[in-house]
Design a protein around this motif. Structure first.
Motif, PDB file in Angstrom:
ATOM      1  N   LYS A 357       0.872  -1.279   0.060  1.00 32.09           N
ATOM      2  CA  LYS A 357      -0.053  -0.034   0.051  1.00 32.09           C
ATOM      3  C   LYS A 357       1.006   1.421   0.121  1.00 32.09           C
ATOM      4  O   LYS A 357       0.666   2.342  -0.699  1.00 32.09           O
ATOM      5  CB  LYS A 357      -0.986   0.057   1.201  1.00 32.09           C
ATOM      6  CG  LYS A 357      -1.863  -0.997   1.021  1.00 32.09           C
ATOM      7  CD  LYS A 357      -2.940  -0.916   2.509  1.00 32.09           C
ATOM      8  CE  LYS A 357      -4.088  -1.872   2.399  1.00 32.09           C
ATOM      9  NZ  LYS A 357      -4.763  -2.112   3.649  1.00 32.09           N
ATOM     10  N   ARG A 358       1.780   1.219   0.819  1.00 31.49           N
ATOM     11  CA  ARG A 358       2.888   2.250   0.740  1.00 31.49           C
ATOM     12  C   ARG A 358       3.449   2.539  -0.696  1.00 31.49           C
ATOM     13  O   ARG A 358       3.770   3.762  -0.819  1.00 31.49           O
ATOM     14  CB  ARG A 358       3.814   2.238   1.946  1.00 31.49           C
ATOM     15  CG  ARG A 358       3.115   2.257   3.157  1.00 31.49           C
ATOM     16  CD  ARG A 358       4.237   1.832   4.191  1.00 31.49           C
ATOM     17  NE  ARG A 358       3.790   2.164   5.754  1.00 31.49           N
ATOM     18  CZ  ARG A 358       4.423   3.198   6.732  1.00 31.49           C
ATOM     19  NH1 ARG A 358       5.373   3.810   6.178  1.00 31.49           N
ATOM     20  NH2 ARG A 358       3.756   3.345   7.840  1.00 31.49           N
ATOM     21  N   ASN A 359       4.108   1.280  -1.114  1.00 31.62           N
ATOM     22  CA  ASN A 359       4.435   1.441  -2.467  1.00 31.62           C
ATOM     23  C   ASN A 359       3.788   2.133  -3.474  1.00 31.62           C
ATOM     24  O   ASN A 359       4.086   2.861  -4.353  1.00 31.62           O
ATOM     25  CB  ASN A 359       5.026  -0.128  -2.847  1.00 31.62           C
ATOM     26  CG  ASN A 359       6.031  -0.591  -2.058  1.00 31.62           C
ATOM     27  OD1 ASN A 359       6.485   0.053  -1.085  1.00 31.62           O
ATOM     28  ND2 ASN A 359       6.359  -1.722  -2.546  1.00 31.62           N
ATOM     29  N   ASP A 360       2.465   1.588  -3.428  1.00 30.60           N
ATOM     30  CA  ASP A 360       1.435   2.141  -4.263  1.00 30.60           C
ATOM     31  C   ASP A 360       1.440   3.662  -4.143  1.00 30.60           C
ATOM     32  O   ASP A 360       1.349   4.421  -5.339  1.00 30.60           O
ATOM     33  CB  ASP A 360       0.136   1.539  -4.220  1.00 30.60           C
ATOM     34  CG  ASP A 360       0.198   0.108  -4.711  1.00 30.60           C
ATOM     35  OD1 ASP A 360       0.982  -0.457  -5.466  1.00 30.60           O
ATOM     36  OD2 ASP A 360      -1.068  -0.637  -4.544  1.00 30.60           O
ATOM     37  N   ALA A 361       1.166   4.247  -3.033  1.00 30.92           N
ATOM     38  CA  ALA A 361       1.360   5.558  -2.799  1.00 30.92           C
ATOM     39  C   ALA A 361       2.317   6.305  -3.367  1.00 30.92           C
ATOM     40  O   ALA A 361       2.361   7.470  -3.577  1.00 30.92           O
ATOM     41  CB  ALA A 361       0.828   5.939  -1.352  1.00 30.92           C
ATOM     42  N   LEU A 362       3.435   5.755  -3.172  1.00 34.62           N
ATOM     43  CA  LEU A 362       4.778   6.186  -3.672  1.00 34.62           C
ATOM     44  C   LEU A 362       4.799   6.326  -5.129  1.00 34.62           C
ATOM     45  O   LEU A 362       5.057   7.520  -5.589  1.00 34.62           O
ATOM     46  CB  LEU A 362       6.029   5.650  -3.120  1.00 34.62           C
ATOM     47  CG  LEU A 362       7.441   5.970  -3.505  1.00 34.62           C
ATOM     48  CD1 LEU A 362       7.646   7.385  -3.268  1.00 34.62           C
ATOM     49  CD2 LEU A 362       8.487   5.017  -3.333  1.00 34.62           C
ATOM     50  N   VAL A 363       4.248   5.365  -5.725  1.00 36.80           N
ATOM     51  CA  VAL A 363       4.171   5.298  -7.193  1.00 36.80           C
ATOM     52  C   VAL A 363       3.625   6.543  -7.543  1.00 36.80           C
ATOM     53  O   VAL A 363       3.683   7.114  -8.547  1.00 36.80           O
ATOM     54  CB  VAL A 363       3.780   4.200  -7.556  1.00 36.80           C
ATOM     55  CG1 VAL A 363       3.591   4.442  -9.268  1.00 36.80           C
ATOM     56  CG2 VAL A 363       4.654   2.857  -7.627  1.00 36.80           C
ATOM     57  N   GLY A 364       2.237   6.579  -6.825  1.00 39.10           N
ATOM     58  CA  GLY A 364       1.080   7.821  -7.091  1.00 39.10           C
ATOM     59  C   GLY A 364       2.153   9.305  -7.299  1.00 39.10           C
ATOM     60  O   GLY A 364       1.737  10.163  -8.184  1.00 39.10           O
ATOM     61  N   ARG A 365       2.896   9.522  -6.013  1.00 39.87           N
ATOM     62  CA  ARG A 365       3.260  10.708  -5.811  1.00 39.87           C
ATOM     63  C   ARG A 365       4.678  10.855  -6.932  1.00 39.87           C
ATOM     64  O   ARG A 365       4.738  12.097  -7.150  1.00 39.87           O
ATOM     65  CB  ARG A 365       4.250  10.601  -4.542  1.00 39.87           C
ATOM     66  CG  ARG A 365       2.996  10.744  -3.280  1.00 39.87           C
ATOM     67  CD  ARG A 365       3.901  11.154  -2.108  1.00 39.87           C
ATOM     68  NE  ARG A 365       4.574  10.074  -1.524  1.00 39.87           N
ATOM     69  CZ  ARG A 365       4.043   8.873  -0.827  1.00 39.87           C
ATOM     70  NH1 ARG A 365       2.940   8.805  -0.618  1.00 39.87           N
ATOM     71  NH2 ARG A 365       4.991   7.995  -0.340  1.00 39.87           N
ATOM     72  N   VAL A 366       5.175   9.895  -7.363  1.00 38.27           N
ATOM     73  CA  VAL A 366       6.189  10.029  -8.275  1.00 38.27           C
ATOM     74  C   VAL A 366       5.477  10.233  -9.659  1.00 38.27           C
ATOM     75  O   VAL A 366       5.808  11.261 -10.431  1.00 38.27           O
ATOM     76  CB  VAL A 366       7.045   8.699  -8.796  1.00 38.27           C
ATOM     77  CG1 VAL A 366       7.884   8.864  -9.871  1.00 38.27           C
ATOM     78  CG2 VAL A 366       7.881   8.495  -7.355  1.00 38.27           C
ATOM     79  N   MET A 367       4.369   9.804  -9.947  1.00 34.52           N
ATOM     80  CA  MET A 367       3.839  10.076 -11.279  1.00 34.52           C
ATOM     81  C   MET A 367       3.239  11.457 -11.360  1.00 34.52           C
ATOM     82  O   MET A 367       3.108  12.292 -12.348  1.00 34.52           O
ATOM     83  CB  MET A 367       2.568   8.998 -11.307  1.00 34.52           C
ATOM     84  CG  MET A 367       2.993   7.563 -11.730  1.00 34.52           C
ATOM     85  SD  MET A 367       4.036   7.381 -13.230  1.00 34.52           S
ATOM     86  CE  MET A 367       2.657   7.727 -14.345  1.00 34.52           C
TER      87      MET A 367
END
Length: 377
Positions: A357-367
């Motif tokens: 879940k944290r990984n997915d949130a990070l990918v969102g912030r990068v995008m």
């Protein structure tokens, strides 16, 4: 890859799986001192000195050489005038000179020159040494405060090459137990650190005096793991101080200092999450997760700091919490796993799910921060 000259390539790699038998992280220890040794890096010894009384002045620098056989992509890109910022990618110690910036990771050692030697100062007797990378130091009471015992000891660092026999560098340390206030006060390096049981301290700076005008800097975190019948103080492996590292951990050499000024102190040890202390049951799951999330946040801060400055070229960063947490918490997902024997209803059995879940949130912030023309992998 496309758009290298026009946009930016961002590699946020959380899926680094290393097969230890192929990568050869550790070599056999010919002296059997109990420390795991590096196999990807050659760290030589100083053999020539000028003797001045009780002091030895080194007349050479030790050899520090990366023995990785392959040519890294950032070196290839640099030969084509493409900038790369490389953050915490494995097998980058010592850092290479190329057209870009780099912060070392695996196999960057701790201040003792090992892959992560934790310390446990304790009054609890033990019949044998730790099987994995830790040292147990016996505490003997030599004073009594109003609400608990006092222990005078020393925090030992690396060998002192300026003295005959290479005695360890050391900082006097006093441990005062205050059971009425439910805290332990650790006096170290002119500072008093108040530790509540079970709470991991922030980064604590360490300065080891080696010779006149020569000091060696490091940072560590501490936790009081017990303070009732027995007293135990856990100290993480000592990282290089990124503001003033004792060995080269970045290219250019000032890049680690720049990051420290930008985001604050951070772990520099290649395998910074202390899996060995968790395996030895010196720390618990909660402490390990807190440590891992904190390191992950340091990584994210340096990643976005680098991304903000990148105008063209490549940014590569390894977020290795995926590796660490899955190694340590898979036992709770498999019925009958021997490492979970005797543990009913573990508090952190959902750690791997929380990680993704944290990984997915990070990918969102990068995008969200990526610009038109950027390639995100």
């Amino acid at each position: 890859m496309q758009h290298l000259g026009e946009g930016r390539d961002v590699v946020a790699d959380r899926l680094v799986e290393l097969v230890h038998g192929d990568v050869h992280l550790f070599a056999n220890d010919p002296d059997d001192v109990g420390y795991p040794l590096l196999a990807s890096t050659r760290i030589g010894e100083v053999t020539r000195f000028l003797k001045l009384g009780k002091w030895r002045i080194p007349l050479q620098k030790p050899e520090i050489r990366l023995t990785r056989g392959s040519k890294a992509f950032w070196s290839i890109l640099g030969e084509r005038n493409t900038w790369s910022t490389v953050l915490r990618v494995p097998i980058t110690f010592p850092p290479e000179k190329f057209y870009g910036a780099q912060l070392s990771a695996m196999c960057a050692p701790d201040l003792l020159g090992t892959q992560g030697t934790f310390l446990l100062y304790t009054t609890r007797p033990a019949a044998e040494k730790f099987k994995e990378g830790g040292l147990r130091i016996a505490l003997e009471q030599n004073g009594q405060g109003p609400d608990g015992p006092r222990f005078d000891t020393a925090l030992e660092g690396p060998p002192n090459a300026f003295r005959d026999g290479d005695p360890p560098l050391a900082i006097p340390m006093t441990i005062d137990v205050d059971r009425a206030a439910n805290v332990v006060r650790v006096s170290l390096d002119g500072e008093v650190h108040e530790l509540a049981p079970g709470k991991l301290s922030p980064w604590i700076p360490l300065t080891f005096p080696a010779a006149p005008m020569v000091k060696v800097s490091g940072i560590c975190r501490m936790q009081i793991t017990e303070m009732d019948e027995h007293v135990s103080l856990y100290i993480t492996p000592i990282s290089f101080d990124p503001e003033n590292p004792a060995m080269p951990i970045s290219h250019p050499s000032y890049y680690a200092t720049y990051l420290e000024k930008k985001i604050g102190p951070f772990a520099t040890l290649g395998l910074a999450e202390d899996t060995w202390a968790l395996n030895e049951k010196v720390i618990d799951d909660g402490t390990f997760l807190e440590m891992t999330w904190d390191i992950d946040k340091e990584r994210e801060d340096m990643f976005f700091a680098a991304m903000d400055r990148l105008r063209t070229g490549t940014l590569a960063c390894v977020f290795d919490a995926t590796d660490r947490i899955q190694h340590m918490f898979w036992r709770y997902l498999e019925d009958g796993h021997p490492a979970a024997r005797g543990i009913d209803n573990p508090e952190h059995k959902d750690a791997i799910e929380e990680l993704y879940k944290r990984n997915d949130a990070l990918v969102g912030r990068v995008m969200a921060k990526a610009k038109k023309g950027d390639v995100v992998m």
